[in-house]
Write a protein that holds these residues in place. Structure first.
Motif, short mmCIF file in Angstrom:
data_model
loop_
_atom_site.label_atom_id
_atom_site.label_comp_id
_atom_site.label_asym_id
_atom_site.label_seq_id
_atom_site.Cartn_x
_atom_site.Cartn_y
_atom_site.Cartn_z
N GLY A 1 35.38 42.08 35.41
CA GLY A 1 34.59 41.82 36.60
C GLY A 1 34.78 42.81 37.73
N LEU B 1 29.49 36.30 28.33
CA LEU B 1 28.10 36.48 27.87
C LEU B 1 27.93 35.68 26.59
N LYS C 1 33.09 40.98 29.45
CA LYS C 1 33.22 42.19 30.25
C LYS C 1 34.16 41.87 31.39
N ASN D 1 32.93 45.61 38.26
CA ASN D 1 31.71 46.31 38.64
C ASN D 1 30.70 45.30 39.19
N ARG D 2 30.33 45.45 40.46
CA ARG D 2 29.45 44.49 41.13
C ARG D 2 28.09 44.36 40.43
N ASN D 3 27.60 45.48 39.86
CA ASN D 3 26.29 45.45 39.20
C ASN D 3 26.26 44.54 37.97
N ASP D 4 27.43 44.23 37.41
CA ASP D 4 27.49 43.37 36.22
C ASP D 4 27.42 41.89 36.56
N ILE D 5 27.57 41.54 37.85
CA ILE D 5 27.72 40.15 38.25
C ILE D 5 26.51 39.69 39.04
N LYS D 6 25.91 38.57 38.61
CA LYS D 6 24.74 38.02 39.28
C LYS D 6 24.94 36.52 39.44
N ILE E 1 33.51 38.29 32.54
CA ILE E 1 32.14 37.77 32.54
C ILE E 1 31.89 37.27 31.13
N THR F 1 32.48 48.49 43.40
CA THR F 1 33.56 48.20 42.45
C THR F 1 34.78 47.72 43.22
#
Length: 69
Positions: free
Chosen positions: A7, A68, A5, A9-14, A66, A46
């Motif tokens: 990078g 996965l 994916k 979108n902040r919600n996708d990154i942990k 990202i 974002t």
């Protein structure tokens, strides 16, 4: 094959995720650096060039992919 994916979108990154980032020094070449996210440095939800993160080894750059697994 691994899924990828971008990078932006902040919600996708942990913290703990494996990502490819572009370091500031590598922005002209687009060279990617792989590492594990330690901290998120971008506060907005974002960012068009990717969310800025600090890796566990201390390098800072914008997330381009990202990984996965």
């Amino acid at each position: 094959m691994t899924n990828r994916k971008d990078g932006r979108n902040r919600n996708d990154i942990k913290p703990g995720l494996k990502v490819n980032i572009v370091l500031k020094a590598d922005q002209k070449t687009g060279k990617l650096t792989q590492g594990i996210v330690k901290d998120l440095l971008t506060n907005s939800s974002t960012h068009p060039h990717g969310i800025k993160v600090r890796l566990e080894d201390g390098q800072v750059g914008r997330v381009k992919e990202i990984i996965l697994e």
